[in-house]
Motif scaffolding. Structure first.
Motif, PDB file in Angstrom:
ATOM      1  N   LEU A  92       0.597  -0.830  -0.050  1.00 17.24           N
ATOM      2  CA  LEU A  92      -0.065   0.043  -0.141  1.00 17.24           C
ATOM      3  C   LEU A  92       1.197   1.110  -0.408  1.00 17.24           C
ATOM      4  O   LEU A  92       1.930   0.953   0.461  1.00 17.24           O
ATOM      5  N   LEU A  93       0.104   2.200  -0.686  1.00 12.82           N
ATOM      6  CA  LEU A  93       0.976   3.426  -0.989  1.00 12.82           C
ATOM      7  C   LEU A  93       0.361   4.730  -0.790  1.00 12.82           C
ATOM      8  O   LEU A  93      -0.546   4.452  -1.316  1.00 12.82           O
ATOM      9  N   ILE A  94       0.698   5.433   0.583  1.00 10.71           N
ATOM     10  CA  ILE A  94      -0.628   6.657   0.475  1.00 10.71           C
ATOM     11  C   ILE A  94      -0.197   7.658  -0.470  1.00 10.71           C
ATOM     12  O   ILE A  94       1.046   8.564   0.149  1.00 10.71           O
ATOM     13  N   ASP A  95      -0.055   8.700  -0.924  1.00 13.28           N
ATOM     14  CA  ASP A  95       0.781  10.038  -1.426  1.00 13.28           C
ATOM     15  C   ASP A  95       0.998  10.625  -0.846  1.00 13.28           C
ATOM     16  O   ASP A  95      -0.399  11.143   0.547  1.00 13.28           O
ATOM     17  N   PRO A  96       2.377  11.299  -0.699  1.00 12.40           N
ATOM     18  CA  PRO A  96       2.387  12.024   0.553  1.00 12.40           C
ATOM     19  C   PRO A  96       2.015  13.657   0.790  1.00 12.40           C
ATOM     20  O   PRO A  96       1.900  14.257   1.467  1.00 12.40           O
ATOM     21  N   VAL A  97       0.949  14.072  -0.878  1.00 14.82           N
ATOM     22  CA  VAL A  97       1.040  15.364  -1.131  1.00 14.82           C
ATOM     23  C   VAL A  97      -1.046  14.911  -0.926  1.00 14.82           C
ATOM     24  O   VAL A  97      -1.386  16.171   0.210  1.00 14.82           O
ATOM     25  N   ASN A 142      10.594  12.231  -5.206  1.00 17.17           N
ATOM     26  CA  ASN A 142       9.169  12.638  -5.952  1.00 17.17           C
ATOM     27  C   ASN A 142       7.948  11.694  -6.248  1.00 17.17           C
ATOM     28  O   ASN A 142       8.237  10.479  -6.668  1.00 17.17           O
ATOM     29  N   PRO A 143       7.093  11.877  -5.639  1.00 16.38           N
ATOM     30  CA  PRO A 143       6.506  10.822  -5.393  1.00 16.38           C
ATOM     31  C   PRO A 143       5.086  10.194  -6.644  1.00 16.38           C
ATOM     32  O   PRO A 143       4.589   9.271  -7.151  1.00 16.38           O
ATOM     33  N   VAL A 195      13.904   3.576  -0.937  1.00 14.33           N
ATOM     34  CA  VAL A 195      14.626   4.371  -2.304  1.00 14.33           C
ATOM     35  C   VAL A 195      14.984   6.010  -0.842  1.00 14.33           C
ATOM     36  O   VAL A 195      14.245   5.668  -0.242  1.00 14.33           O
ATOM     37  N   SER A 196      16.069   6.385  -1.704  1.00 14.88           N
ATOM     38  CA  SER A 196      16.949   6.898  -0.619  1.00 14.88           C
ATOM     39  C   SER A 196      16.548   7.867  -0.078  1.00 14.88           C
ATOM     40  O   SER A 196      16.130   8.570  -1.240  1.00 14.88           O
ATOM     41  N   PRO A 197      16.059   8.664   0.795  1.00 16.32           N
ATOM     42  CA  PRO A 197      15.475  10.339   0.706  1.00 16.32           C
ATOM     43  C   PRO A 197      16.279  11.386   0.369  1.00 16.32           C
ATOM     44  O   PRO A 197      16.569  12.469   0.472  1.00 16.32           O
ATOM     45  N   ALA A 198      17.812  10.922   0.509  1.00 19.82           N
ATOM     46  CA  ALA A 198      19.132  12.093   0.295  1.00 19.82           C
ATOM     47  C   ALA A 198      19.217  11.777  -1.026  1.00 19.82           C
ATOM     48  O   ALA A 198      19.826  12.842  -1.239  1.00 19.82           O
ATOM     49  N   ASN A 199      18.892  10.686  -1.498  1.00 15.91           N
ATOM     50  CA  ASN A 199      19.232  10.783  -3.122  1.00 15.91           C
ATOM     51  C   ASN A 199      18.457   9.655  -3.114  1.00 15.91           C
ATOM     52  O   ASN A 199      18.144   8.382  -3.641  1.00 15.91           O
ATOM     53  N   GLY A 200      17.114  10.590  -4.746  1.00 13.22           N
ATOM     54  CA  GLY A 200      16.163   9.851  -5.192  1.00 13.22           C
ATOM     55  C   GLY A 200      16.992   8.461  -6.072  1.00 13.22           C
ATOM     56  O   GLY A 200      16.507   7.456  -6.827  1.00 13.22           O
ATOM     57  N   GLN A 201      17.543   9.054  -6.762  1.00 17.03           N
ATOM     58  CA  GLN A 201      18.283   7.820  -7.757  1.00 17.03           C
ATOM     59  C   GLN A 201      18.973   6.485  -6.622  1.00 17.03           C
ATOM     60  O   GLN A 201      19.490   5.352  -7.663  1.00 17.03           O
ATOM     61  N   HIS A 202      19.797   6.263  -5.858  1.00 15.69           N
ATOM     62  CA  HIS A 202      19.868   5.072  -4.752  1.00 15.69           C
ATOM     63  C   HIS A 202      18.457   4.221  -4.176  1.00 15.69           C
ATOM     64  O   HIS A 202      17.588   5.048  -3.570  1.00 15.69           O
ATOM     65  N   VAL A 203      18.698   2.531  -4.621  1.00 13.06           N
ATOM     66  CA  VAL A 203      17.244   2.161  -4.834  1.00 13.06           C
ATOM     67  C   VAL A 203      17.928   1.091  -4.070  1.00 13.06           C
ATOM     68  O   VAL A 203      18.506   0.723  -5.241  1.00 13.06           O
TER      69      VAL A 203
END
Length: 263
Positions: A92-97, A142-143, A195-203
């Motif tokens: 489950l995911l809930i959009d943070p915005v 980026n959600p 996914v890293s909160p510091a760098n979105g390219q890190h998965v």
């Protein structure tokens, strides 16, 4: 498998009929599990949204029923779907915005999305190469970017094998299978993704064979932690990443049944 699905007298599966059926489904009335009432067809809701009749992404179904608690105590629970067609829900995911936007994934039903707090649900892509979705993760920066891992690797008898990791950059409208994970036995069972909160390219992905890391948004992967008999584990089951660190700080749970370890 093919013969069970072939119309009588046919020798090839008419794939175009699936697309025709999907369009027909969009014109059928829907039933909301959450509000216990009928809703207009998906096609009408989509047209209304395009015409600006349903602002805030409600799709004509209303955005919530005011039952959310603001006192810190949970209110009553209610079923909100997607009914009996979503499969065994694992993610489950809930959009943070916008909390009215949610995603649900089943290990036999693929990925579903609601834009009105669960009043109505839409399957995002019934034609993915694999719909045994076990885990999903937002890019914290980026959600609209979501990773979906396939394959139920918890050693249950009815677990379905996956086919890698899928990625969307437009909030589920289109999905691409990450080529480095396709036809790769290390990604047949993806149990968790962070996914890293510091760098979105890190998965990071927890799979049957251990923990795998990508530093380029899923384009390439390398194994950072092996799960095998040598370390008393038989699969990476769970990952948690800290959100208060400038660098990636991760906990991994490896192993099931009698022996398990935290790394």
């Amino acid at each position: 498998y093919l013969q069970k699905r072939l119309p009588k007298g046919e020798k090839q599966l008419p794939i175009e009929r699936y697309y025709e059926a999907k369009e027909k489904i969009k014109r059928m009335k829907r039933f909301s599990t959450r509000s216990n009432r009928n809703l207009p067809p998906q096609a009408e809701a989509e047209q209304g949204f395009e015409d600006g009749q349903f602002p805030n992404g409600t799709g004509g179904g209303g955005a919530g029923d005011g039952s959310a608690s603001t006192s810190g105590a949970l209110g009553t629970w209610q079923s909100i779907g997607p009914g009996n067609v979503g499969g065994r829900t694992r993610a489950l995911l809930i959009d943070p915005v916008n909390p009215d936007i949610m995603y649900a994934a089943g290990v036999a039903g693929g990925i579903w999305k609601t834009t009105n707090g669960g009043d109505s649900w839409t399957p995002l892509d019934d034609f993915l190469a694999n719909i045994a979705v076990t885990t999903m993760a937002f890019d914290p920066s980026n959600p609209s970017t979501i990773y979906a891992g396939t394959g139920e690797g918890f050693f249950n008898a009815d677990g379905v094998r996956g086919a890698g990791i899928f990625k969307t950059t437009d909030a589920g409208a289109h999905w691409t299978r990450l080529s480095a994970t396709a036809s790769n036995l290390n990604f047949f069972f993806v149990n968790d993704i962070v996914v890293s909160p510091a760098n979105g390219q890190h998965v990071y992905a927890a799979t049957r064979t251990g923990v795998w890391r990508s530093l380029d948004g899923g384009t390439s992967w390398n194994q950072s932690l092996v799960s095998n008999a040598a370390n008393g584990a038989n699969g990476a089951m769970d990952l948690v990443i800290r959100t208060d660190q400038a660098t990636d700080y991760i906990f991994a749970a490896l192993g099931s049944f009698a022996r398990a370890h935290i790394f």
